[in-house]
Scaffold this active site. Structure first.
Site, PDB file in Angstrom:
ATOM      1  N   GLU A   1      14.463 -14.046 -21.580  1.00 14.65           N
ATOM      2  CA  GLU A   1      13.659 -12.559 -21.799  1.00 14.65           C
ATOM      3  C   GLU A   1      14.322 -11.476 -21.732  1.00 14.65           C
ATOM      4  OE1 GLU A   1       9.883 -12.762 -19.130  1.00 14.65           O
ATOM      5  OE2 GLU A   1      11.112 -13.659 -17.392  1.00 14.65           O
TER       6      GLU A   1
ATOM      7  N   ARG B   1       3.536   0.969  -6.404  1.00  7.83           N
ATOM      8  CA  ARG B   1       3.452   0.683  -5.385  1.00  7.83           C
ATOM      9  C   ARG B   1       2.422  -0.075  -5.582  1.00  7.83           C
ATOM     10  NH1 ARG B   1       6.133   2.053  -1.121  1.00  7.83           N
ATOM     11  NH2 ARG B   1       5.446   0.238   0.268  1.00  7.83           N
TER      12      ARG B   1
ATOM     13  N   TRP C   1      -3.752  -2.212  -1.342  1.00  2.66           N
ATOM     14  CA  TRP C   1      -3.730  -3.720  -2.362  1.00  2.66           C
ATOM     15  C   TRP C   1      -3.870  -4.335  -1.036  1.00  2.66           C
ATOM     16  CZ3 TRP C   1      -0.644  -4.373  -6.471  1.00  2.66           C
ATOM     17  CH2 TRP C   1      -0.565  -5.404  -7.432  1.00  2.66           C
TER      18      TRP C   1
ATOM     19  N   LYS D   1       3.378  -7.342 -19.631  1.00  6.27           N
ATOM     20  CA  LYS D   1       3.884  -8.067 -18.198  1.00  6.27           C
ATOM     21  C   LYS D   1       2.551  -9.051 -17.784  1.00  6.27           C
ATOM     22  CE  LYS D   1       5.126  -8.219 -14.135  1.00  6.27           C
ATOM     23  NZ  LYS D   1       6.424  -9.995 -14.260  1.00  6.27           N
TER      24      LYS D   1
ATOM     25  N   CYS E   1       1.160  -1.343  -0.146  1.00  2.00           N
ATOM     26  CA  CYS E   1      -0.070   0.512  -0.209  1.00  2.00           C
ATOM     27  C   CYS E   1       0.986   1.228   0.199  1.00  2.00           C
ATOM     28  CB  CYS E   1      -0.737   0.159   1.370  1.00  2.00           C
ATOM     29  SG  CYS E   1      -1.759  -1.518   2.103  1.00  2.00           S
TER      30      CYS E   1
ATOM     31  N   ASN F   1      -0.516   0.188   6.520  1.00  2.00           N
ATOM     32  CA  ASN F   1      -0.146  -0.493   5.132  1.00  2.00           C
ATOM     33  C   ASN F   1       0.729  -1.102   6.094  1.00  2.00           C
ATOM     34  OD1 ASN F   1       1.238  -1.841   3.502  1.00  2.00           O
ATOM     35  ND2 ASN F   1       3.782   0.276   2.886  1.00  2.00           N
ATOM     36  N   GLY F   2       0.568  -2.900   5.928  1.00  2.00           N
ATOM     37  CA  GLY F   2       1.136  -3.770   6.357  1.00  2.00           C
ATOM     38  C   GLY F   2       0.371  -5.194   6.715  1.00  2.00           C
TER      39      GLY F   2
ATOM     40  N   HIS G   1      21.625 -37.777 -22.443  1.00  2.00           N
ATOM     41  CA  HIS G   1      20.413 -38.641 -23.518  1.00  2.00           C
ATOM     42  C   HIS G   1      20.457 -37.633 -24.268  1.00  2.00           C
ATOM     43  CE1 HIS G   1      18.882 -41.512 -20.533  1.00  2.00           C
ATOM     44  NE2 HIS G   1      18.969 -40.995 -19.928  1.00  2.00           N
TER      45      HIS G   1
ATOM     46  N   LYS H   1      14.352 -16.234 -17.282  1.00  2.00           N
ATOM     47  CA  LYS H   1      14.801 -15.009 -16.938  1.00  2.00           C
ATOM     48  C   LYS H   1      16.346 -14.962 -18.010  1.00  2.00           C
ATOM     49  CE  LYS H   1      12.348 -13.632 -14.598  1.00  2.00           C
ATOM     50  NZ  LYS H   1      11.547 -14.995 -14.828  1.00  2.00           N
TER      51      LYS H   1
HETATM   52  C1  AGP Z   1       7.757 -15.104 -16.673  1.00  2.00           C
HETATM   53  O1  AGP Z   1       9.435 -13.622 -16.211  1.00  2.00           O
HETATM   54  C2  AGP Z   1       7.071 -13.871 -17.799  1.00  2.00           C
HETATM   55  N1  AGP Z   1       6.790 -12.805 -17.511  1.00  2.00           N
HETATM   56  C3  AGP Z   1       6.241 -14.782 -18.210  1.00  2.00           C
HETATM   57  O2  AGP Z   1       6.692 -16.035 -18.159  1.00  2.00           O
HETATM   58  C4  AGP Z   1       4.543 -14.795 -17.035  1.00  2.00           C
HETATM   59  O3  AGP Z   1       4.977 -15.298 -15.847  1.00  2.00           O
HETATM   60  C5  AGP Z   1       3.845 -15.113 -17.656  1.00  2.00           C
HETATM   61  O4  AGP Z   1       3.295 -14.826 -18.645  1.00  2.00           O
HETATM   62  C6  AGP Z   1       2.639 -16.345 -16.532  1.00  2.00           C
HETATM   63  O5  AGP Z   1       2.605 -14.719 -15.951  1.00  2.00           O
HETATM   64  P1  AGP Z   1       1.003 -14.520 -15.108  1.00  2.00           P
HETATM   65  O6  AGP Z   1       1.937 -15.656 -13.782  1.00  2.00           O
HETATM   66  O7  AGP Z   1       0.812 -13.290 -14.777  1.00  2.00           O
HETATM   67  O8  AGP Z   1      -0.007 -15.371 -14.596  1.00  2.00           O
END
Ligand code: AGP
Length: 604
Positions: free
Chosen positions: A487, A27, A75, A599, A2, A99-100, A503, A484
């Site tokens: 991406e 935030r 939040w 995102k 929050c 907040n908390g 394998h 990670k």
């Molecule tokens: C994670 O680093 C990515 N941005 C992506 O794989 C993400 O985890 C995936 O799109 C799922 O999103 P969500 O957790 O909001 O469902």
């Protein structure tokens, strides 16, 4: 996470409060409110959703002259995002923002209800103002009542409280959640959860420490330390730019979110860890009844959390657990039976593929549970039950703290299931709870380690690819480490089970193949070691991450000597997050907004 603001002065108090909340939008929030006290008259406005809604509600409010005020962006952690649950919360003659998480709020609420106090909201916060007013009846002064109230609180809090009993004073207390107090040469006083709302307004600020409390009047800032002794406020100067303030001095939101994993994990576990059992107040125990199987379903990083947790559910709760990639499950005509608990994991709660599988599960009359970071999201609204991860807003597209909190919730849930099914001794559960409590310390970024990773990242900027390898829960962690890197650095990487390298993939082994080997001492170390030696013998370049020295590695990143493999998991997770970030930095990529990514993937 929050956001809180406070103001004492005579310059358009409404705009100062709302613009301050605007600066805290990063935030994350789902409702907001302000309370302004002039003389003994309160004006209060609250709205669900974006700050624009609050602005519209308060459009006709035009306070003039001196006043004090508090504001909040919420939040949701306890109680849905509604106007009733939005802060500030009212007693008879006082308002509070917080907040908390007040860990013992239920006990305090029961005590107050027994005294005849009635509650309007579902929040933990509301107990604060009612407890203050209960003490106000007998305490010699509002500050004395505030002190007595504060002494009863357990958990994390940053509190601002105003009361008609002292209409020129704001009372504050800080423990576990951030709060700063500011002042300027015009005699105005300010409060905020972070720097950015105060840039351009305050000249000097005090970064309150855990335990600090006190009160502020137009004349002075009166501060006491955690032991209740008077303390001299230690003033600092503010950063120049608001954006860098929102990043709180870090280079990227992703970096900030890696560094705050300890803080958010503490929030994730607050109120959920008892001495010998895990307790999710939001879960009806009936959720576990009649469940003979768990099916986990997610995408991306959340899928990796699902896969890692499947080992824990089978190991702890002895319950058959399967894991699905949502975009695959949607079209494979799956067998979905009502005795299976369908668990979706999603940071956003809006990922299209995952949401569609949740609808399929509902149609198949399965019990459904969502583990999510955003209350009131589509998945939270659709599932039978939800557990919030409390990570706060995650602005970096590459997920870090959301993954960490998902893993913590899933680890706890596996223990709750074990308790419900009687598959683990109480002592064994208590021991794992002891390890869970170590998580915040376990993920704290060690500066020397970060510096070491920065330095060695220069060696991993080319090559014909990366293999991240691990066994057991470290295989999903290897998948996550590879994701990670992919991406944000755009280098090719894949996660692989260590035992599978022979394998086929080992054909790729040569000095230009980088192997990031996860070698926990508490999980199949010798098996993993022999897999890594097979690669090293074929001249693959090895970067080993382990709490045991490994002389055949070209690079070695040490983690602390941990007692439990899940603590090794979380510490290695931080190493992988930092490694991917530092490689991306060297390649000049946009760490927070990598190309081609969103995102939240709300399309197929
Ligand atoms: C994670 O680093 C990515 N941005 C992506 O794989 C993400 O985890 C995936 O799109 C799922 O999103 P969500 O957790 O909001 O469902």
């Amino acid at each position: 996470m929050c956001g809180i603001v406070g103001y004492i002065g005579s310059n358009n108090i409404k705009d100062v409060l709302i613009e301050g909340l605007q600066e805290l939008e990063y935030r994350g929030y789902d409702s907001a409110g302000i309370a302004v006290l002039q003389n003994t008259d309160f004006a209060v406005y609250k709205a669900v959703g974006k700050l624009e809604n609050l602005r519209n509600k308060a459009a006709s409010f035009a306070p003039e002259g001196f006043g004090i005020g508090i504001g909040h962006t919420r939040w949701a952690t306890h109680g849905k995002p509604t106007e009733l649950n939005a802060h500030p919360h009212l007693g008879q003659s006082s308002y509070v923002v917080h907040n908390g998480i007040i860990e013992n709020y239920q006990e305090l609420k029961n005590e107050l209800v027994a005294q005849g106090v009635s509650f309007l909201s579902q929040t933990d916060t509301e107990v604060i103002v009612h407890l203050f007013e209960a003490y106000l009846k007998t305490a010699g002064s509002p500050f004395e009542a505030f002190k007595q109230m504060r002494a009863r609180l357990e958990g994390a809090y940053a509190i601002l409280l105003v009361t008609t009993s002292e209409p020129e004073t704001i009372y504050f207390a800080k423990h576990g959640s951030p709060m700063i107090v500011g002042r300027n040469r015009g005699g105005e006083k300010f409060f905020a959860s972070s720097d950015s709302p105060l840039i351009g307004l305050a000249q000097e600020v005090v970064y309150l420490k855990d335990g600090d409390f006190g009160y502020v009047t137009p004349a002075a800032i009166t501060l006491y330390d955690g032991s209740g002794n008077p303390a001299a406020p230690l003033f600092s100067t503010l950063p120049e730019s608001k954006l860098s303030a929102q990043k709180e001095g870090f280079r990227f939101f992703m970096e900030k979110e890696i560094y705050e994993q300890g803080e958010v994990l503490a929030d994730t576990m607050l109120g959920r860890l008892k001495e010998q059992e895990v307790y999710f107040e939001e879960l009806d125990p009936q959720l576990f009844a009649g469940v003979n199987e768990i099916k986990l379903c997610a995408c991306g990083t959340s899928y990796h959390a699902a896969l890692a947790s499947s080992y824990l559910f089978e190991r702890h709760a002895r319950i058959r657990t399967s894991v699905e990639i949502a975009s695959e499950l949607r079209y494979k005509e799956p067998l979905l039976s009502p005795d299976t608990l369908f668990v979706v994991i999603s940071q956003s709660g809006e990922t299209a593929d995952t949401l569609e599988t949740l609808k399929m599960a509902k149609a198949a009359e399965m019990k459904t549970l969502v583990i999510c970071n955003v209350d009131n999201s589509s998945m939270v609204r659709l599932a039978d039950a939800s557990i919030l991860t409390r990570a706060g807003i995650e602005k970096g597209v590459a997920s870090t703290k959301a993954f960490a909190t998902q893993m913590a919730v899933l680890w706890m849930l596996s223990l709750a299931f074990a308790k419900a099914r009687g598959t683990m001794e109480t002592g064994a559960i208590a021991e794992q709870i002891r390890h869970l409590r170590e998580l915040p310390a376990c993920v704290r970024v060690d500066d020397a380690l970060h510096e070491r990773i920065k330095r060695l990242s220069k060696r991993y900027l080319h090559g014909h690819g990366f293999f991240f390898i691990g066994r057991d829960v470290f295989y999903p962690l290897a998948l996550e480490g590879a994701l990670k890197l992919k991406e944000i650095s755009y280098l090719h990487a894949e996660g692989y089970p260590s035992g599978e390298m022979k394998h086929g993939p080992i054909a790729l082994a040569d000095p230009e193949l980088f192997t990031i080997a996860l070698m926990p001492k508490n999980m199949l170390y010798d098996k993993t070691k022999s897999n890594v030696e097979e690669l090293s013998a074929r001249d693959s370049t090895i970067c080993a991450i382990s709490d045991k020295p490994f002389e055949k590695a070209d690079d070695f990143i040490p983690i602390h000597d941990r007692e439990h493999y899940m603590l090794e998991f979380f510490e290695m997770m931080v190493v992988l997050q930092l490694l991917s970030m530092e490689v991306a930095v060297r390649l000049g990529n946009d760490v927070d907004m990598p190309r081609n990514l969103a995102k939240s993937v709300t399309v197929e």
